[in-house]
Design a protein around this motif. Structure first.
Motif, PDB file in Angstrom:
ATOM      1  N   THR A   1       0.839  -1.188   0.000  1.00 41.22           N
ATOM      2  CA  THR A   1       0.000   0.000   0.000  1.00 41.22           C
ATOM      3  C   THR A   1       0.877   1.242   0.000  1.00 41.22           C
ATOM      4  OG1 THR A   1      -1.938   1.006   1.087  1.00 41.22           O
ATOM      5  CG2 THR A   1      -0.217   0.102   2.530  1.00 41.22           C
TER       6      THR A   1
ATOM      7  N   LYS B   1       3.706   1.669  -6.164  1.00 41.36           N
ATOM      8  CA  LYS B   1       3.172   0.344  -5.836  1.00 41.36           C
ATOM      9  C   LYS B   1       3.022  -0.566  -7.052  1.00 41.36           C
ATOM     10  CE  LYS B   1      -0.412   2.362  -4.240  1.00 41.36           C
ATOM     11  NZ  LYS B   1       0.080   3.720  -4.471  1.00 41.36           N
TER      12      LYS B   1
ATOM     13  N   GLU C   1      -1.914  -5.167  -4.193  1.00 45.75           N
ATOM     14  CA  GLU C   1      -1.474  -3.787  -4.047  1.00 45.75           C
ATOM     15  C   GLU C   1      -2.569  -2.803  -4.434  1.00 45.75           C
ATOM     16  OE1 GLU C   1      -0.790  -1.154  -6.331  1.00 45.75           O
ATOM     17  OE2 GLU C   1      -1.278  -2.255  -8.132  1.00 45.75           O
TER      18      GLU C   1
ATOM     19  N   HIS D   1      -3.650   1.629  -2.997  1.00 44.38           N
ATOM     20  CA  HIS D   1      -3.635   2.584  -1.886  1.00 44.38           C
ATOM     21  C   HIS D   1      -4.683   2.203  -0.838  1.00 44.38           C
ATOM     22  CE1 HIS D   1      -6.833   4.102  -4.452  1.00 44.38           C
ATOM     23  NE2 HIS D   1      -7.265   4.837  -3.448  1.00 44.38           N
TER      24      HIS D   1
ATOM     25  N   HIS E   1      -4.186  -1.812   2.608  1.00 41.33           N
ATOM     26  CA  HIS E   1      -4.017  -1.962   4.056  1.00 41.33           C
ATOM     27  C   HIS E   1      -5.339  -2.122   4.799  1.00 41.33           C
ATOM     28  CE1 HIS E   1      -4.546   2.309   3.230  1.00 41.33           C
ATOM     29  NE2 HIS E   1      -5.052   2.405   4.447  1.00 41.33           N
TER      30      HIS E   1
END
Length: 168
Positions: free
Chosen positions: A6, A13, A69, A71, A74
């Motif tokens: 992330t 990423k 992967e 953003h 997580h």
């Protein structure tokens, strides 16, 4: 093993995970969100889809041996979370190069300086499962090698080792 990669948009990423040598399935969640239509609406101000987080979580559920992967990565169950970081000026430069607007690039740079994604990753997964990698002065192959070290358990967790708060 489930590994999330992330970071703020523009930290590298997609590029880095595309170069990771691993037996894990590599999944780019933003592509899944588009192809599976896992969005609830279009955020016109930011020019981006709003992900249906429940649909993405359900899609990921039961998948093992995966490196995913985004953003948003997580926010999902993972054994380890790699947070890619980059200096806010680098984030702005990279985002403008790919055609993002100045306000969007600036918003992401501020988010990076404030450790937004790092703090969310630590909150969701604990500092003992979070690994920071600074991508600012590194080429994608070097970043991929760092991710591979996390996968091989050859790197210690490192949440809180990168700071750009002085940029503010």
């Amino acid at each position: 093993m489930r590994v999330a990669v992330t970071g703020t948009p523009g930290t590298g990423k997609t590029t880095a995970t595309g170069r990771v040598e691993t037996d894990l399935d590599v999944v780019h969640l933003n592509d899944v969100i588009k192809s599976e239509e896992f969005s609830t609406e279009m955020d016109e101000e930011r020019g981006s889809l709003v992900a249906d987080m429940d649909a993405v979580a359900e899609w990921l559920d039961g998948r093992e041996d995966v490196l995913f992967e985004s953003h948003l990565a997580h926010n999902f169950d993972a054994d380890r979370v790699v947070v890619l970081r980059a200096h806010p000026d680098t984030v702005v430069e990279r985002l403008r190069e790919r055609g993002d607007s100045d306000p969007k690039a600036d918003e992401n740079a501020e988010s990076e300086a404030l450790d937004v994604i790092l703090s969310e990753a630590v909150h969701h997964h604990g500092a003992e499962n979070v690994y920071e990698i600074d991508t600012t002065e590194r080429d994608p192959d070097e970043v991929a090698a760092e991710i591979e070290a996390v996968l091989a358990d050859d790197r210690e967790p490192s949440a809180g080792t990168v700071s750009y708060v002085d940029w503010l």
